[in-house]
Scaffold this motif. Structure first.
Motif, PDB file in Angstrom:
ATOM      1  N   GLN A  35      46.924  47.032  36.192  1.00  0.00           N
ATOM      2  CA  GLN A  35      46.762  48.453  36.459  1.00  0.00           C
ATOM      3  C   GLN A  35      46.859  48.712  37.959  1.00  0.00           C
ATOM      4  O   GLN A  35      46.629  47.822  38.779  1.00  0.00           O
ATOM      5  CB  GLN A  35      45.403  48.941  35.946  1.00  0.00           C
ATOM      6  N   ARG A  36      47.202  49.942  38.316  1.00  0.00           N
ATOM      7  CA  ARG A  36      47.205  50.302  39.729  1.00  0.00           C
ATOM      8  C   ARG A  36      45.838  50.018  40.340  1.00  0.00           C
ATOM      9  O   ARG A  36      44.817  50.406  39.786  1.00  0.00           O
ATOM     10  CB  ARG A  36      47.537  51.787  39.918  1.00  0.00           C
ATOM     11  N   GLY A  37      45.860  49.380  41.477  1.00  0.00           N
ATOM     12  CA  GLY A  37      44.613  49.053  42.163  1.00  0.00           C
ATOM     13  C   GLY A  37      44.119  47.651  41.891  1.00  0.00           C
ATOM     14  O   GLY A  37      43.268  47.153  42.630  1.00  0.00           O
ATOM     15  N   ASP A  38      44.628  46.981  40.849  1.00  0.00           N
ATOM     16  CA  ASP A  38      44.226  45.590  40.591  1.00  0.00           C
ATOM     17  C   ASP A  38      44.673  44.699  41.750  1.00  0.00           C
ATOM     18  O   ASP A  38      45.758  44.875  42.312  1.00  0.00           O
ATOM     19  CB  ASP A  38      44.870  45.063  39.306  1.00  0.00           C
ATOM     20  N   ILE A  39      43.840  43.725  42.077  1.00  0.00           N
ATOM     21  CA  ILE A  39      44.207  42.696  43.054  1.00  0.00           C
ATOM     22  C   ILE A  39      44.637  41.475  42.259  1.00  0.00           C
ATOM     23  O   ILE A  39      43.851  40.937  41.472  1.00  0.00           O
ATOM     24  CB  ILE A  39      43.033  42.362  43.982  1.00  0.00           C
ATOM     25  N   VAL A  40      45.881  41.053  42.451  1.00  0.00           N
ATOM     26  CA  VAL A  40      46.445  40.023  41.590  1.00  0.00           C
ATOM     27  C   VAL A  40      46.969  38.842  42.395  1.00  0.00           C
ATOM     28  O   VAL A  40      47.248  38.950  43.594  1.00  0.00           O
ATOM     29  CB  VAL A  40      47.576  40.596  40.700  1.00  0.00           C
ATOM     30  N   ILE A  41      47.096  37.708  41.698  1.00  0.00           N
ATOM     31  CA  ILE A  41      47.605  36.469  42.266  1.00  0.00           C
ATOM     32  C   ILE A  41      48.963  36.179  41.635  1.00  0.00           C
ATOM     33  O   ILE A  41      49.117  36.278  40.411  1.00  0.00           O
ATOM     34  CB  ILE A  41      46.645  35.283  41.978  1.00  0.00           C
ATOM     35  N   PHE A  42      49.937  35.794  42.451  1.00  0.00           N
ATOM     36  CA  PHE A  42      51.269  35.492  41.927  1.00  0.00           C
ATOM     37  C   PHE A  42      52.039  34.682  42.967  1.00  0.00           C
ATOM     38  O   PHE A  42      51.725  34.724  44.158  1.00  0.00           O
ATOM     39  CB  PHE A  42      52.032  36.790  41.607  1.00  0.00           C
ATOM     40  N   PRO A  43      53.071  33.937  42.541  1.00  0.00           N
ATOM     41  CA  PRO A  43      53.910  33.235  43.495  1.00  0.00           C
ATOM     42  C   PRO A  43      54.922  34.187  44.123  1.00  0.00           C
ATOM     43  O   PRO A  43      55.488  35.033  43.435  1.00  0.00           O
ATOM     44  CB  PRO A  43      54.605  32.165  42.638  1.00  0.00           C
ATOM     45  N   SER A  44      55.145  34.042  45.406  1.00  0.00           N
ATOM     46  CA  SER A  44      56.102  34.891  46.093  1.00  0.00           C
ATOM     47  C   SER A  44      57.498  34.720  45.497  1.00  0.00           C
ATOM     48  O   SER A  44      57.970  33.591  45.319  1.00  0.00           O
ATOM     49  CB  SER A  44      56.150  34.538  47.581  1.00  0.00           C
ATOM     50  N   PRO A  45      58.190  35.828  45.153  1.00  0.00           N
ATOM     51  CA  PRO A  45      59.571  35.707  44.687  1.00  0.00           C
ATOM     52  C   PRO A  45      60.489  35.112  45.752  1.00  0.00           C
ATOM     53  O   PRO A  45      61.583  34.643  45.438  1.00  0.00           O
ATOM     54  CB  PRO A  45      59.962  37.163  44.382  1.00  0.00           C
ATOM     55  N   LYS A  46      60.033  35.122  46.997  1.00  0.00           N
ATOM     56  CA  LYS A  46      60.856  34.624  48.105  1.00  0.00           C
ATOM     57  C   LYS A  46      60.826  33.111  48.213  1.00  0.00           C
ATOM     58  O   LYS A  46      61.861  32.455  48.298  1.00  0.00           O
ATOM     59  CB  LYS A  46      60.383  35.260  49.416  1.00  0.00           C
ATOM     60  N   ASP A  47      59.605  32.517  48.207  1.00  0.00           N
ATOM     61  CA  ASP A  47      59.511  31.068  48.434  1.00  0.00           C
ATOM     62  C   ASP A  47      58.477  30.364  47.564  1.00  0.00           C
ATOM     63  O   ASP A  47      58.241  29.170  47.733  1.00  0.00           O
ATOM     64  CB  ASP A  47      59.212  30.779  49.904  1.00  0.00           C
ATOM     65  N   GLY A  48      57.845  31.078  46.622  1.00  0.00           N
ATOM     66  CA  GLY A  48      56.888  30.450  45.721  1.00  0.00           C
ATOM     67  C   GLY A  48      55.489  30.310  46.257  1.00  0.00           C
ATOM     68  O   GLY A  48      54.598  29.838  45.541  1.00  0.00           O
ATOM     69  N   THR A  49      55.249  30.725  47.500  1.00  0.00           N
ATOM     70  CA  THR A  49      53.900  30.663  48.071  1.00  0.00           C
ATOM     71  C   THR A  49      52.944  31.538  47.266  1.00  0.00           C
ATOM     72  O   THR A  49      53.290  32.657  46.883  1.00  0.00           O
ATOM     73  CB  THR A  49      53.916  31.148  49.534  1.00  0.00           C
ATOM     74  N   THR A  50      51.739  31.054  46.991  1.00  0.00           N
ATOM     75  CA  THR A  50      50.755  31.843  46.256  1.00  0.00           C
ATOM     76  C   THR A  50      50.272  33.002  47.110  1.00  0.00           C
ATOM     77  O   THR A  50      49.815  32.805  48.243  1.00  0.00           O
ATOM     78  CB  THR A  50      49.566  30.968  45.834  1.00  0.00           C
ATOM     79  N   LEU A  51      50.362  34.213  46.577  1.00  0.00           N
ATOM     80  CA  LEU A  51      50.002  35.423  47.309  1.00  0.00           C
ATOM     81  C   LEU A  51      48.899  36.182  46.589  1.00  0.00           C
ATOM     82  O   LEU A  51      48.735  36.075  45.372  1.00  0.00           O
ATOM     83  CB  LEU A  51      51.224  36.344  47.453  1.00  0.00           C
ATOM     84  N   VAL A  52      48.171  36.979  47.371  1.00  0.00           N
ATOM     85  CA  VAL A  52      47.151  37.887  46.854  1.00  0.00           C
ATOM     86  C   VAL A  52      47.510  39.285  47.342  1.00  0.00           C
ATOM     87  O   VAL A  52      47.539  39.533  48.551  1.00  0.00           O
ATOM     88  CB  VAL A  52      45.742  37.512  47.352  1.00  0.00           C
ATOM     89  N   LYS A  53      47.802  40.194  46.431  1.00  0.00           N
ATOM     90  CA  LYS A  53      48.184  41.563  46.799  1.00  0.00           C
ATOM     91  C   LYS A  53      47.574  42.548  45.810  1.00  0.00           C
ATOM     92  O   LYS A  53      47.035  42.176  44.778  1.00  0.00           O
ATOM     93  CB  LYS A  53      49.708  41.732  46.807  1.00  0.00           C
ATOM     94  N   ARG A  54      47.747  43.827  46.137  1.00  0.00           N
ATOM     95  CA  ARG A  54      47.251  44.891  45.261  1.00  0.00           C
ATOM     96  C   ARG A  54      48.420  45.525  44.509  1.00  0.00           C
ATOM     97  O   ARG A  54      49.480  45.767  45.083  1.00  0.00           O
ATOM     98  CB  ARG A  54      46.516  45.961  46.080  1.00  0.00           C
ATOM     99  N   VAL A  55      48.214  45.780  43.223  1.00  0.00           N
ATOM    100  CA  VAL A  55      49.228  46.469  42.417  1.00  0.00           C
ATOM    101  C   VAL A  55      49.269  47.934  42.840  1.00  0.00           C
ATOM    102  O   VAL A  55      48.270  48.647  42.760  1.00  0.00           O
ATOM    103  CB  VAL A  55      48.911  46.366  40.910  1.00  0.00           C
ATOM    104  N   VAL A  56      50.447  48.374  43.282  1.00  0.00           N
ATOM    105  CA  VAL A  56      50.638  49.760  43.703  1.00  0.00           C
ATOM    106  C   VAL A  56      51.507  50.514  42.707  1.00  0.00           C
ATOM    107  O   VAL A  56      51.225  51.662  42.367  1.00  0.00           O
ATOM    108  CB  VAL A  56      51.256  49.802  45.123  1.00  0.00           C
TER     109      VAL A  56
ATOM    110  N   VAL B 200      49.595  35.457  37.860  1.00  0.00           N
ATOM    111  CA  VAL B 200      48.694  34.393  37.412  1.00  0.00           C
ATOM    112  C   VAL B 200      47.365  34.939  36.922  1.00  0.00           C
ATOM    113  O   VAL B 200      46.801  34.456  35.941  1.00  0.00           O
ATOM    114  CB  VAL B 200      48.468  33.379  38.555  1.00  0.00           C
ATOM    115  N   GLY B 201      46.829  35.941  37.599  1.00  0.00           N
ATOM    116  CA  GLY B 201      45.525  36.460  37.204  1.00  0.00           C
ATOM    117  C   GLY B 201      45.063  37.565  38.134  1.00  0.00           C
ATOM    118  O   GLY B 201      45.783  37.986  39.047  1.00  0.00           O
ATOM    119  N   ARG B 202      43.850  38.043  37.872  1.00  0.00           N
ATOM    120  CA  ARG B 202      43.266  39.143  38.651  1.00  0.00           C
ATOM    121  C   ARG B 202      42.080  38.633  39.456  1.00  0.00           C
ATOM    122  O   ARG B 202      41.149  38.030  38.897  1.00  0.00           O
ATOM    123  CB  ARG B 202      42.805  40.262  37.704  1.00  0.00           C
TER     124      ARG B 202
END
Length: 230
Positions: free
Chosen positions: A77-98, A202-204
């Motif tokens: 959902q908008r506002g969730d903070i999620v974990i995922f691999p970067s589409p650029k290089d696979g680095t694990t990232l933490v961002k907010r769903v906008v 990966v998760g929230r």
């Protein structure tokens, strides 16, 4: 012969420990985990040195050690903070769903517009300001409350940094999401690497487990222990 028997006895004696460790690894892979945050792209919500808890079953239960989902789970959902691999290089990232699938997103002078409507912003202060790294506190910075749907959170702006503060409208494709960091001028996110497929999320992230301050000899930030992220 005695050595072999001793080794077998040790294996039998430790099989409970091995089973426990195996189950723990499976649990961390598929259900819940924790991760350290080394960068400031989510300041002030997440501070460098925070170790955050991640609900890996939030968007569907997965087969351990794979991306194969057994259940669909809820959608991000908008506002969730999620974990995922970067589409650029696979680095694990933490961002907010906008942006959700089908949303049209644009940014004009740091202000987000979703489906043509500007989000609400208000100038604010952040209790995390004093906990930021010394280098960040040496920069000019401003805080705003940004409202995504019914949820509000703080964002940080670094006006003297070179950053993408505006972009033309983009429509989020089906099954994908638009991510941004809360530190808007210090985040490599969907503005730079594009949309994020749902199956790679990966998760929230939902809570700080504990936090250590590297600028102060890794002193615990006890006021951040077990604090919610939203």
């Amino acid at each position: 012969m005695k050595l072999l028997r001793r080794l077998l006895d040790e294996v039998v004696a430790n099989k409970s420990l091995l089973l426990f460790l195996g189950l723990m690894l499976m649990f961390r892979s598929a259900v819940a985990d924790w991760m350290q945050v080394p960068t400031g792209s989510m300041n002030p919500t997440i501070v460098e040195g925070d170790r955050i808890l991640v609900d890996k079953a939030a968007y569907g239960l997965r087969v351990p050690f794979t991306n194969v989902r057994l259940t669909h789970g809820g959608d991000p959902q908008r506002g969730d903070i999620v974990i995922f691999p970067s589409p650029k290089d696979g680095t694990t990232l933490v961002k907010r769903v906008v942006g959700l699938p089908g949303d049209t997103i644009t940014l004009r002078g740091e202000r987000l517009y979703i489906n043509g409507a500007a989000l609400d912003y208000a100038s604010t202060q952040s209790s995390a300001d004093a906990q930021l790294p010394i280098a960040t506190r040496g920069e000019q910075r401003e805080y705003f409350t940004e409202t995504l749907g019914d949820a509000a959170h703080a964002i940080m702006v670094l006006p003297r940094r070179n950053a993408m503060r505006s972009f033309a409208p983009v429509t989020v494709p089906a099954g994908q999401y638009f991510m941004m960091g809360d530190s808007r001028d210090n985040s490599e996110d969907s503005r730079y690497f594009g949309f994020v497929p749902r199956e790679t999320i990966v998760g929230r992230a939902y809570r700080v487990a504990y936090s250590l301050d590297a600028d102060r000899w890794y002193r615990p930030r006890t006021d951040r222990f077990f604090s919610p992220l939203n």
